[in-house]
Every structure is written in C-alpha cells, then in structure tokens.
Motif scaffolding. Structure first.
Motif, mmCIF file in Angstrom:
data_model
loop_
_atom_site.group_PDB
_atom_site.id
_atom_site.type_symbol
_atom_site.label_atom_id
_atom_site.label_comp_id
_atom_site.label_asym_id
_atom_site.label_seq_id
_atom_site.Cartn_x
_atom_site.Cartn_y
_atom_site.Cartn_z
ATOM 1 N N LEU A 1 42.083 44.412 46.090
ATOM 2 C CA LEU A 1 41.452 45.385 46.978
ATOM 3 C C LEU A 1 41.238 46.679 46.219
ATOM 4 C CD1 LEU A 1 40.680 46.084 50.014
ATOM 5 C CD2 LEU A 1 42.949 47.113 50.147
ATOM 6 N N GLN A 2 40.026 47.217 46.299
ATOM 7 C CA GLN A 2 39.732 48.509 45.701
ATOM 8 C C GLN A 2 39.301 49.479 46.782
ATOM 9 O OE1 GLN A 2 40.040 49.861 42.549
ATOM 10 N NE2 GLN A 2 39.515 51.724 43.678
ATOM 11 N N ILE A 3 40.030 50.597 46.898
ATOM 12 C CA ILE A 3 39.655 51.674 47.822
ATOM 13 C C ILE A 3 38.871 52.704 47.027
ATOM 14 C CG2 ILE A 3 40.509 53.483 49.362
ATOM 15 C CD1 ILE A 3 42.929 51.714 49.914
ATOM 16 N N PHE A 4 37.621 52.917 47.415
ATOM 17 C CA PHE A 4 36.752 53.839 46.697
ATOM 18 C C PHE A 4 36.933 55.283 47.148
ATOM 19 C CE2 PHE A 4 34.535 49.765 46.284
ATOM 20 C CZ PHE A 4 34.260 49.747 44.924
ATOM 21 N N PHE B 1 32.236 48.374 51.858
ATOM 22 C CA PHE B 1 31.979 48.626 53.270
ATOM 23 C C PHE B 1 32.856 49.787 53.712
ATOM 24 C CE2 PHE B 1 35.381 45.622 52.848
ATOM 25 C CZ PHE B 1 36.311 45.953 53.817
ATOM 26 N N THR B 2 32.485 50.392 54.822
ATOM 27 C CA THR B 2 33.211 51.556 55.328
ATOM 28 C C THR B 2 33.710 51.294 56.730
ATOM 29 O OG1 THR B 2 31.869 53.070 53.995
ATOM 30 C CG2 THR B 2 33.062 54.023 55.846
ATOM 31 N N ASN B 3 34.996 51.536 56.930
ATOM 32 C CA ASN B 3 35.615 51.458 58.252
ATOM 33 C C ASN B 3 36.047 52.845 58.691
ATOM 34 O OD1 ASN B 3 37.199 48.264 57.678
ATOM 35 N ND2 ASN B 3 35.371 48.696 58.874
ATOM 36 N N ILE C 1 37.285 55.096 55.521
ATOM 37 C CA ILE C 1 37.814 54.485 54.310
ATOM 38 C C ILE C 1 36.772 53.508 53.785
ATOM 39 C CG2 ILE C 1 39.103 52.823 55.733
ATOM 40 C CD1 ILE C 1 41.138 52.642 53.432
ATOM 41 N N THR C 2 36.341 53.695 52.537
ATOM 42 C CA THR C 2 35.368 52.808 51.897
ATOM 43 C C THR C 2 36.086 51.963 50.859
ATOM 44 O OG1 THR C 2 33.573 54.402 52.216
ATOM 45 C CG2 THR C 2 33.243 52.713 50.542
ATOM 46 N N LEU C 3 35.894 50.654 50.916
ATOM 47 C CA LEU C 3 36.655 49.746 50.088
ATOM 48 C C LEU C 3 35.907 48.446 49.866
ATOM 49 C CD1 LEU C 3 39.510 48.282 52.315
ATOM 50 C CD2 LEU C 3 37.687 49.668 53.223
ATOM 51 N N SER C 4 36.479 47.576 49.035
ATOM 52 C CA SER C 4 35.893 46.275 48.777
ATOM 53 C C SER C 4 36.976 45.332 48.280
ATOM 54 C CB SER C 4 34.781 46.370 47.730
ATOM 55 O OG SER C 4 34.227 45.090 47.463
ATOM 56 N N LEU C 5 36.757 44.042 48.510
ATOM 57 C CA LEU C 5 37.588 43.012 47.904
ATOM 58 C C LEU C 5 36.870 42.503 46.658
ATOM 59 C CD1 LEU C 5 38.813 40.934 50.988
ATOM 60 C CD2 LEU C 5 39.891 42.888 49.884
ATOM 61 N N LEU C 6 37.600 42.372 45.563
ATOM 62 C CA LEU C 6 37.038 41.933 44.293
ATOM 63 C C LEU C 6 37.657 40.607 43.888
ATOM 64 C CD1 LEU C 6 37.153 45.288 42.283
ATOM 65 C CD2 LEU C 6 35.326 44.448 43.743
ATOM 66 N N ASP C 7 36.832 39.620 43.598
ATOM 67 C CA ASP C 7 37.328 38.328 43.130
ATOM 68 C C ASP C 7 37.530 38.363 41.622
ATOM 69 O OD1 ASP C 7 37.615 36.664 45.412
ATOM 70 O OD2 ASP C 7 35.433 36.543 45.578
ATOM 71 N N GLY C 8 38.596 37.721 41.156
ATOM 72 C CA GLY C 8 38.838 37.620 39.722
ATOM 73 C C GLY C 8 38.919 38.962 39.040
ATOM 74 N N SER D 1 34.848 57.653 38.389
ATOM 75 C CA SER D 1 34.698 56.313 37.823
ATOM 76 C C SER D 1 33.880 55.457 38.765
ATOM 77 C CB SER D 1 36.068 55.670 37.582
ATOM 78 O OG SER D 1 36.728 55.410 38.810
ATOM 79 N N SER D 2 33.272 54.441 38.215
ATOM 80 C CA SER D 2 32.539 53.467 39.006
ATOM 81 C C SER D 2 32.680 52.110 38.342
ATOM 82 C CB SER D 2 31.061 53.849 39.142
ATOM 83 O OG SER D 2 30.441 53.920 37.874
ATOM 84 N N ILE D 3 32.389 51.066 39.121
ATOM 85 C CA ILE D 3 32.507 49.703 38.637
ATOM 86 C C ILE D 3 31.121 49.083 38.644
ATOM 87 C CG2 ILE D 3 33.670 47.481 38.965
ATOM 88 C CD1 ILE D 3 35.656 49.016 40.795
ATOM 89 N N SER D 4 30.769 48.375 37.591
ATOM 90 C CA SER D 4 29.453 47.753 37.548
ATOM 91 C C SER D 4 29.288 46.808 38.730
ATOM 92 C CB SER D 4 29.254 46.989 36.237
ATOM 93 O OG SER D 4 30.278 46.030 36.030
ATOM 94 N N GLY D 5 28.134 46.906 39.389
ATOM 95 C CA GLY D 5 27.875 46.114 40.587
ATOM 96 C C GLY D 5 28.085 46.880 41.871
ATOM 97 N N PHE D 6 28.659 48.088 41.785
ATOM 98 C CA PHE D 6 28.908 48.929 42.954
ATOM 99 C C PHE D 6 28.311 50.317 42.723
ATOM 100 C CE2 PHE D 6 32.213 45.748 43.045
ATOM 101 C CZ PHE D 6 32.314 45.410 44.384
ATOM 102 N N HIS D 7 27.748 50.877 43.784
ATOM 103 C CA HIS D 7 27.200 52.225 43.708
ATOM 104 C C HIS D 7 28.244 53.288 44.035
ATOM 105 C CE1 HIS D 7 23.142 50.751 43.130
ATOM 106 N NE2 HIS D 7 23.255 49.978 44.205
ATOM 107 N N ASP D 8 29.357 52.882 44.618
ATOM 108 C CA ASP D 8 30.377 53.830 45.058
ATOM 109 C C ASP D 8 31.136 54.415 43.870
ATOM 110 O OD1 ASP D 8 30.459 53.062 48.181
ATOM 111 O OD2 ASP D 8 30.331 51.244 46.976
ATOM 112 N N GLU D 9 31.386 55.724 43.936
ATOM 113 C CA GLU D 9 32.177 56.392 42.917
ATOM 114 C C GLU D 9 33.595 56.627 43.412
ATOM 115 O OE1 GLU D 9 29.035 58.982 40.226
ATOM 116 O OE2 GLU D 9 30.310 60.002 41.698
ATOM 117 N N ILE D 10 34.514 56.645 42.486
ATOM 118 C CA ILE D 10 35.904 56.980 42.767
ATOM 119 C C ILE D 10 36.181 58.325 42.106
ATOM 120 C CG2 ILE D 10 38.302 56.234 42.575
ATOM 121 C CD1 ILE D 10 37.150 53.394 41.960
#
Length: 424
Positions: free
Chosen positions: A185-188, A289-291, A302-309, A332-341
């Motif tokens: 789980l990554q919380i952005f 997604f944002t809840n 809270i904006t977050l995502s589940l990451l496989d592998g 920071s950001s992760i390739s494949g996501f537009h959200d910044e941390i």
C-alpha cells in the motif's frame, strides 16, 4: 568536498521555534496525549479469515456525507522533531464556543450534511465502536480488535531496510531468487478538506496509522502531539511524518486515526476524525484513488494505491555543502502514477540531513525525485530492485545535494511476540 555520511535518524537544520511548539510539520513518537491511551499492552493473534470477511463487508458501507472542497495549495515548512520550526507568526486558535455550529458538546453536529460524492472522491466507512474519544474502541469487544492488537499502543518494531542486504540471498545473474516483491500500500497524500473554522487555519495534532498483517502494531503515517501541532489551512496538504516502513497489503488493512483541532483549552479541542477504516487487497490495485474520512468537525482526504510486486525504497537526502541559504522542496513520484509525494519543504541554511522517507515502488518501475531550489529545478531517477542501494550527487550553485535510495523487500511474516522475521 566529500558528502556528509548518512545516518538512520535524519534531521533538518534548525531554525527558530514557536514558544508553544506549533509547527508546520515534524515527527513525534508520542501521538495524542490522554488517559484513553493508557491501555494494557496486549498482543492478539494475527488476522483470522473470519475477521477478514467480517471487516471487509463494512468497507462497502459509505458515509453519505460531505462535499468536495476545491484544493488550495499551501506550502508549510517541514522540519524534523529536533526543534526545527516554521519561522512564521504563531496562530492562536480561539475556544470552540467562539465558532458557529462547531461544538458537538453543545448538541450541534459539525459534520457536512451534503449527501453526494463529487470529483471521484468517495467517502470511506468508519467502523462502528471504533472511537477513541468515547473509548468504544477499547470498551466494546470485537474479534478484529483482538486480531489487530488494538489495545496495544506500541509502534511497529519493524523498521525500513531490514532486507536491504540479506545474508541468505541467492543470485541468478542480478536477480535474487530467495526474496520476492510484495503487494504493498502506498499513501500519496493527506489533505485537510473541511474544517468548521472561518479563518481557514487551524492547529492540528493527532495521528493516522496503518495496521497490516505483517505486524499489527501502529505504523504511523502522521503523528504529532498536542504540544507540537502543525498549522494547516483548509484545503492544503497535511505533511506526512511516515510511514516508518513499507506497508504490506495482503488480506485486510486497518487505517486507525484520531486527529483533533487544538483550541485554547484542552477539554474544548475539536474532534476532526476519529475511528478505524478498512481496505481490502482485492480492489483498486494499479491506480490511485481518493477516499474522504468524515469526522465530527471536518474531513480528511487520503489518496493511495495498492501496488503489485513492489519493494520498499528508503529515500535519504543530505545537503553536504551550503554556499548560501536557499528554499528547498523535495517531492517523489512513481512511474505510472501522476500523484506526487511531498517529502520536504523548508529553508536550508547549513549542511544537514532530511528525515528519511519510505516509498513503495513496483519492480521494473522508477522512483523520480524532484528538487526545487528557489527558481531552479533538478531531478534524479532510480529503477527499483530488490536489494542494495543507489546514490547520486546533485551539484548546484547553492550547494551539493546527496541522494541515497536503499532497496529492500518485505518479510513474508513476522511474529510480534518474539520479534522474529519469517522469510520466504
């Protein structure tokens, strides 16, 4: 000039602090103070299958309250827990009685009463009998509270980088065949979406923590005591102070929170959000997604995502040479996501190290780091791998920035009673 050595406890450079301890961000190990946290140190079994089913059913019950508030960017300085503070004017919050329709103790509901969801922000259900303020999270017996050791207020004993250099690693070329990536789980970001205060600024304290099946003890994402609150504007980001380690996402994850708005009198502090919510690993994988977490006197997104592998990336930044004071923001950001941390925002005046940050990155993906120094921008990227570390120096006219990313897989399981890892 040689780069300053990295340490496990990274600190920002000191600047003047408020007399009352108010700040824009920092880290604390204490969380909210109060008798409701003086509970027995009781560790329960890890999550059972029946508990997963029972709790997962609750996550589909949405709270039909709240509306989306337009985002207002607010860049509060972030500093470490050694006394580095935002050198801005102290904001004094008035008593709850001075606000219109804010005190639930007076019989007025502070919550939003709009029953719709907009802009793809979905309300998340707060589990019944999970309130810290009324003590029901400890008083009412439930199986999930035992499985997740809710009465145990200790922070997770697991740290980041625990498998960055394992001794039992077996290499097949450059690939380790013993240790494997995990669903994580990554919380952005966290955002203060709604507050009942006309001024738009509040002093905020409390905590948001994750409990996963790897170790059910508290893994803080945000944690500040009442003596060291942050000043936050409605609509702005809440600078995260964690997590301490990567968050494993197998089965069910609990998000536990108790955040309050500080007033002049402790017994009149306003309850922002309070309770426990649930995430299941079978949904939302691969995109953010944002809840919205609704509370008595406001809401937090809270904006977050589940990451496989995915693997754990621990980012450490040190400013080893400073030629002139400069403002610095790090994201920071992760390739494949537009959200910044958002990792840091403040003024650098002397050589120092920033608080380390832990980010989940899928294997084969990249973590991108962006550094803004005044009007200049610099970036560097590192491709995810299971172990070891990568580093890079960024030389600027204002100073030298040393970046280190340490890679680690997560343990498969841990025994919190014996503090023992059980690996693949």
């Amino acid at each position: 000039m040689a780069a300053a050595p990295f340490s496990s406890d990274l600190r920002g450079c000191p600047v003047p602090r408020f007399c009352t301890g108010s700040r824009t961000i920092g880290s604390s190990s204490s969380g909210i103070e109060g008798n409701e946290f003086d509970k027995p140190d009781r560790r329960g079994a890890l999550l059972s299958d029946n508990t997963r089913i029972a709790i997962s059913q609750g996550m589909h019950k949405e709270e039909k309250r709240g509306q989306t508030v337009d985002f207002v960017a607010h860049s509060g300085d972030e500093h470490s827990d050694n006394g580095a503070e935002d050198a801005s004017e102290e904001i004094q919050i008035d008593d709850a009685d001075d606000y219109a329709s804010t005190s639930d103790e007076e019989g007025v509901d502070c919550r939003d009463n709009v029953g719709h969801t907009t802009n793809n922000v979905i309300p998340i259900h707060t589990i019944d009998n999970s309130s810290h303020r009324d003590g029901s999270i400890y008083r009412v017996a439930c199986r999930w509270k035992t499985d997740y050791s809710i009465a145990n207020r200790n922070e997770t004993w697991l740290d980041a980088m625990m498998l960055s250099d394992p001794k039992d690693c077996i290499q097949d070329g450059e690939n380790c065949i013993v240790h494997h990536p995990h669903r994580m789980l990554q919380i952005f970001s966290l955002r203060l979406t709604k507050i009942p205060v006309d001024s738009g600024y509040v002093e905020l304290y409390g905590y948001i923590a994750v409990r996963d099946s790897l170790d059910p003890l508290l893994n803080y994402v945000f944690n500040l005591s009442r003596d060291c609150p942050i000043i936050v504007e409605q609509g702005s980001l809440i600078r995260m102070t964690g997590p301490k380690r990567g968050i494993q996402s197998y089965g069910t994850i609990l998000i536990e929170y108790d955040m309050r708005i500080k007033t002049r009198e402790r017994d009149k502090d306003l309850q922002l959000i309070d309770g426990v919510s649930v995430y299941d690993d079978s949904i939302y994988a691969g995109h953010s997604f944002t809840n919205r977490i609704h509370g008595d006197c406001g809401a937090v997104d809270i904006t977050l995502s589940l990451l496989d592998g995915a693997v754990e990336a621990t980012v450490e930044v040190a400013i080893s040479e400073v030629r002139s004071s400069f403002s610095l923001s790090v994201s920071s950001s992760i390739s494949g996501f537009h959200d910044e941390i958002q990792l840091f925002h403040g003024t650098i005046c002397v050589p120092c190290s920033l608080r380390r940050s832990v980010v989940a990155v899928e294997m084969g993906a990249w973590i991108h780091l962006e550094f803004n120094l005044g009007t200049e921008s610099y970036s560097c990227s590192f491709k995810a791998k299971k172990h070891r570390c990568d580093s890079q120096d960024i030389k600027t006219e204002l100073g030298i920035i040393s970046v280190k990313v340490t890679w680690s897989t997560l343990a498969t399981f841990c025994d919190p009673q014996k503090k023992q890892l059980i690996l693949w």
